[in-house]
Design a protein around this motif. Structure first.
Motif, PDB file in Angstrom:
ATOM      1  N   LEU A   1       0.845  -1.198   0.000  1.00  0.00           N
ATOM      2  CA  LEU A   1       0.000   0.000   0.000  1.00  0.00           C
ATOM      3  C   LEU A   1       0.882   1.252   0.000  1.00  0.00           C
ATOM      4  O   LEU A   1       0.610   2.231  -0.699  1.00  0.00           O
ATOM      5  CB  LEU A   1      -0.921   0.009   1.222  1.00  0.00           C
ATOM      6  N   ARG A   2       1.952   1.195   0.764  1.00  0.00           N
ATOM      7  CA  ARG A   2       2.872   2.351   0.821  1.00  0.00           C
ATOM      8  C   ARG A   2       3.518   2.584  -0.552  1.00  0.00           C
ATOM      9  O   ARG A   2       3.595   3.710  -1.042  1.00  0.00           O
ATOM     10  CB  ARG A   2       3.955   2.104   1.882  1.00  0.00           C
ATOM     11  N   LEU A   3       3.941   1.489  -1.182  1.00  0.00           N
ATOM     12  CA  LEU A   3       4.596   1.626  -2.491  1.00  0.00           C
ATOM     13  C   LEU A   3       3.614   2.189  -3.526  1.00  0.00           C
ATOM     14  O   LEU A   3       3.994   3.001  -4.379  1.00  0.00           O
ATOM     15  CB  LEU A   3       5.129   0.264  -2.961  1.00  0.00           C
ATOM     16  N   ALA A   4       2.367   1.767  -3.444  1.00  0.00           N
ATOM     17  CA  ALA A   4       1.365   2.281  -4.396  1.00  0.00           C
ATOM     18  C   ALA A   4       1.153   3.778  -4.182  1.00  0.00           C
ATOM     19  O   ALA A   4       1.057   4.547  -5.148  1.00  0.00           O
ATOM     20  CB  ALA A   4       0.051   1.520  -4.243  1.00  0.00           C
ATOM     21  N   ARG A   5       1.119   4.197  -2.920  1.00  0.00           N
ATOM     22  CA  ARG A   5       0.936   5.642  -2.650  1.00  0.00           C
ATOM     23  C   ARG A   5       2.142   6.430  -3.143  1.00  0.00           C
ATOM     24  O   ARG A   5       2.023   7.527  -3.684  1.00  0.00           O
ATOM     25  CB  ARG A   5       0.718   5.877  -1.150  1.00  0.00           C
TER      26      ARG A   5
ATOM     27  N   GLY B   1       2.073   9.252  -5.949  1.00  0.00           N
ATOM     28  CA  GLY B   1       2.604  10.591  -5.674  1.00  0.00           C
ATOM     29  C   GLY B   1       3.524  11.047  -6.803  1.00  0.00           C
ATOM     30  O   GLY B   1       3.465  12.205  -7.243  1.00  0.00           O
ATOM     31  N   TRP B   2       4.365  10.138  -7.298  1.00  0.00           N
ATOM     32  CA  TRP B   2       5.259  10.500  -8.414  1.00  0.00           C
ATOM     33  C   TRP B   2       4.446  10.868  -9.651  1.00  0.00           C
ATOM     34  O   TRP B   2       4.764  11.821 -10.357  1.00  0.00           O
ATOM     35  CB  TRP B   2       6.209   9.345  -8.752  1.00  0.00           C
ATOM     36  N   VAL B   3       3.408  10.091  -9.909  1.00  0.00           N
ATOM     37  CA  VAL B   3       2.549  10.382 -11.075  1.00  0.00           C
ATOM     38  C   VAL B   3       1.918  11.765 -10.912  1.00  0.00           C
ATOM     39  O   VAL B   3       1.932  12.590 -11.838  1.00  0.00           O
ATOM     40  CB  VAL B   3       1.445   9.298 -11.216  1.00  0.00           C
ATOM     41  N   ASP B   4       1.402  12.020  -9.707  1.00  0.00           N
ATOM     42  CA  ASP B   4       0.709  13.295  -9.471  1.00  0.00           C
ATOM     43  C   ASP B   4       1.642  14.494  -9.645  1.00  0.00           C
ATOM     44  O   ASP B   4       1.223  15.558 -10.086  1.00  0.00           O
ATOM     45  CB  ASP B   4       0.118  13.323  -8.049  1.00  0.00           C
ATOM     46  N   GLU B   5       2.895  14.309  -9.266  1.00  0.00           N
ATOM     47  CA  GLU B   5       3.818  15.451  -9.313  1.00  0.00           C
ATOM     48  C   GLU B   5       4.365  15.708 -10.709  1.00  0.00           C
ATOM     49  O   GLU B   5       4.915  16.771 -10.966  1.00  0.00           O
ATOM     50  CB  GLU B   5       5.029  15.167  -8.392  1.00  0.00           C
ATOM     51  N   ASP B   6       4.252  14.746 -11.594  1.00  0.00           N
ATOM     52  CA  ASP B   6       4.878  14.888 -12.906  1.00  0.00           C
ATOM     53  C   ASP B   6       3.877  15.445 -13.912  1.00  0.00           C
ATOM     54  O   ASP B   6       2.856  14.796 -14.192  1.00  0.00           O
ATOM     55  CB  ASP B   6       5.383  13.512 -13.379  1.00  0.00           C
ATOM     56  N   PRO B   7       4.136  16.615 -14.499  1.00  0.00           N
ATOM     57  CA  PRO B   7       3.163  17.208 -15.429  1.00  0.00           C
ATOM     58  C   PRO B   7       2.982  16.384 -16.706  1.00  0.00           C
ATOM     59  O   PRO B   7       2.008  16.574 -17.430  1.00  0.00           O
ATOM     60  CB  PRO B   7       3.760  18.583 -15.756  1.00  0.00           C
ATOM     61  N   GLY B   8       3.886  15.444 -16.954  1.00  0.00           N
ATOM     62  CA  GLY B   8       3.770  14.620 -18.158  1.00  0.00           C
ATOM     63  C   GLY B   8       2.869  13.405 -17.961  1.00  0.00           C
ATOM     64  O   GLY B   8       2.732  12.580 -18.873  1.00  0.00           O
ATOM     65  N   PHE B   9       2.286  13.289 -16.760  1.00  0.00           N
ATOM     66  CA  PHE B   9       1.442  12.118 -16.466  1.00  0.00           C
ATOM     67  C   PHE B   9       0.194  12.566 -15.717  1.00  0.00           C
ATOM     68  O   PHE B   9       0.185  13.636 -15.113  1.00  0.00           O
ATOM     69  CB  PHE B   9       2.208  11.109 -15.602  1.00  0.00           C
TER      70      PHE B   9
ATOM     71  N   PHE C   1      -6.119   0.814  -2.832  1.00  0.00           N
ATOM     72  CA  PHE C   1      -5.316  -0.352  -2.444  1.00  0.00           C
ATOM     73  C   PHE C   1      -3.926  -0.234  -3.081  1.00  0.00           C
ATOM     74  O   PHE C   1      -3.262   0.763  -2.853  1.00  0.00           O
ATOM     75  CB  PHE C   1      -6.053  -1.644  -2.824  1.00  0.00           C
ATOM     76  N   SER C   2      -3.530  -1.245  -3.863  1.00  0.00           N
ATOM     77  CA  SER C   2      -2.139  -1.225  -4.353  1.00  0.00           C
ATOM     78  C   SER C   2      -2.070  -1.173  -5.878  1.00  0.00           C
ATOM     79  O   SER C   2      -1.098  -1.630  -6.461  1.00  0.00           O
ATOM     80  CB  SER C   2      -1.411  -2.464  -3.821  1.00  0.00           C
ATOM     81  N   VAL C   3      -3.099  -0.625  -6.504  1.00  0.00           N
ATOM     82  CA  VAL C   3      -3.098  -0.489  -7.968  1.00  0.00           C
ATOM     83  C   VAL C   3      -3.221   0.995  -8.324  1.00  0.00           C
ATOM     84  O   VAL C   3      -4.086   1.681  -7.781  1.00  0.00           O
ATOM     85  CB  VAL C   3      -4.275  -1.271  -8.598  1.00  0.00           C
TER      86      VAL C   3
END
Ligand code: PLP
Length: 501
Positions: free
Chosen positions: A387-391, A395-403, A411-413
């Motif tokens: 669950l931590r790894l998914a968050r 977070g990386w996706v949310d911070e990247d303007p290209g995604f 959950f973990s998806v």
């Protein structure tokens, strides 16, 4: 264990002599330990071309037996290249397959002791252990004590049994008369637009008619709308149909959304409709007190399924099905021909009565081993980490303007897609911006999977081609998740700049 009498190693019987079994068994386990190491540097998604494996094997079985060593060598040479590595730490596709080494050893043990638990007497151990581990699991997930469990191979089999039991509750005469004599009204089954296709197949296999499965609209977060469900059922009642069952999902396949089970249970209770909860993937999360709320309302369900073979480190296949009315399930399926009658029937549970399948593997053994080897606390630790790894990934996706992330992450998806800046992506597609983005993400997924380092799958959400990053493999750590994200960004950049075909 000691044995007196003839040494089976002498090969007096037709089986492999014990001495050879010992030697080949050791060789096999050594080979597997090596394979686990070797596999890390080899493609996650098999690269063989369709038909290649078949072409490399002879068209007929050998007339003369061959040494086990040679068979294993051919396994390595011909079949290993055709193995997609579900237990690789870079496997992020579909849902995880619940692998663990102790689980694999337990499966070997289960096969070697050769149990077939159709009747209690054909395997008291498998029959009673199944009861015990399902009670352990029920308690670990906080399910009601009244739920009696049975192990099936898959959640697909479980939903067939759930719907057949629902049908028996409503119309027991169908067991003898079939569906042909029924009036014009049809049995209706309901699930959300996001429920798994196993519900469709269950409706088909039970002869209910695919058109009698109604897919109910979802809200903005992909959860079944109870108001739309109530409306559909009422409409069907007015039309003279028989609403049979609702399948609610906790952790839908595409986005892991959680249908509002308490509100759905209200709708079912008011209309006398069976409620089956499909928590095939996400049900395991309920071992965590902080995730227990995902199963809110399940205590009001008539049946429930969770797959330890998805997210509880138990090798495929093992699906735990619980039913409040196992008596009805037995009434729907129980049938004892003379040759299966036994004297102890009134005191014991014969597993053949709990479904259409006669023979039963000793599946409970691997769940027992997994629960004991890791302990509930060990399982909780591992799920929490996923669950931590998914968050972290989200977070990386949310911070990247290209995604962009396209769904919540309960959950973990993580469901996401690339949104490359500039015209590079759009230029290759004639379908406008939406089509160009879909095309870009499809090419990104193909490039990622071709890399051999990771394997992801996709889905479609409101016409958008979406990548799914599913964490759940026991061997996946932050190293692989970070490595995957770096690779995703690098390949997306290459595609957008046109430096990759
Ligand atoms: N239900 C859900 C929510 C699923 O995601 C899946 C498979 O991914 C299934 C049911 C079917 O699982 P099985 O392969 O055990 O039949």
């Amino acid at each position: 264990m000691t044995r007196t009498g003839a040494d089976p190693g002498a090969g007096a019987h037709g089986d492999m002599p014990a001495s050879e079994f010992r030697e080949e068994g050791h060789r096999l386990v050594d080979w597997l330990a090596e394979y686990f190491r070797w596999s890390l540097d080899n493609p996650v998604l098999s690269r063989v071309k369709p038909g290649a494996i078949r072409a490399a094997l002879p068209p007929a079985a050998p007339e003369e037996g061959e040494p086990f060593e040679r068979i294993l060598a051919d396994f390595e040479r011909v079949l290993v290249p055709g193995l997609t590595q579900w237990n690789h730490p870079g496997y992020f596709a579909y849902f995880p397959c619940g692998f663990s080494s102790p689980g694999a050893l337990a499966d070997l043990l289960s096969t070697a002791v050769s149990q077939q638990a159709m009747l209690w007497r054909t395997s008291p151990a498998a029959t009673e252990l199944e009861d015990v581990v399902l009670a352990w699991l029920r308690r670990a997930l906080g399910l009601p004590e009244e739920f009696e469990g049975v192990i099936y191979d898959t959640a697909s089999t479980a939903v067939v049994h759930a719907l057949a039991t629902a049908r028996h509750a409503k119309a027991p005469e169908v067991r003898s008369l079939g569906l042909t004599g029924r009036g014009p009204g049809a049995f209706r089954v309901y699930c959300s637009e996001h429920a798994h296709s196993s519900v469709d197949k269950a409706v088909i296999v039970l002869g209910l008619g695919h058109d009698n499965l109604r897919r109910i609209a979802v809200d903005a977060e992909f959860r079944m709308r109870p108001d739309a469900l109530a409306q559909a059922i009422d409409e069907d009642l007015r039309a003279g149909h028989t609403p049979l069952a609702v399948v609610a999902t906790v952790g839908t396949t595409s986005v892991t959304s959680v249908d509002p089970v308490p509100a759905i249970a209200d709708v079912c209770a008011a209309r006398g409709t069976w409620l089956h909860v499909d928590a095939a993937y996400a049900g395991a999360a309920a071992v965590l007190p902080e995730c227990r709320s995902a199963l809110a309302g399940v205590e009001r369900a008539d049946s429930f399924v969770v797959n330890p073979h998805k997210w509880m480190f138990t090798p495929f296949d093992l699906s735990a099905f619980y039913c409040r009315r196992m008596d009805l399930l037995r009434a729907a399926f129980g049938l004892t021909p003379e040759y299966l009658k036994t004297s102890e029937t009134s005191e014991v549970r014969n597993l053949m009565d709990t479904g259409f399948q006669l023979g039963r593997r000793f599946r409970a053994l691997k769940l027992w081993v997994v629960l004991r080897y890791f302990g509930l606390e060990g399982i909780r630790e591992r799920l929490r980490e996923h669950l931590r790894l998914a968050r972290l990934f989200a977070g990386w996706v949310d911070e990247d303007p290209g995604f962009e992330r396209v769904a919540p992450v309960p959950f973990s998806v993580v469901c996401f897609r690339a949104r490359p800046q500039g015209a590079g992506a759009a230029a290759r597609s004639g379908g406008g911006e939406a089509g160009a983005l879909n095309d870009f993400n499809e090419r990104l997924l193909a490039a990622l999977n071709d890399s051999g380092e990771i394997f992801l799958s996709h889905t479609s959400l409101d016409g958008r081609y979406v990548l799914r990053f599913a964490i759940g493999n026991i061997r996946t750590t932050e190293v692989e998740v970070r490595g995957a994200w770096d690779r995703i960004r690098e390949l997306a950049r290459g595609l957008a700049e046109g430096t990759r075909p």
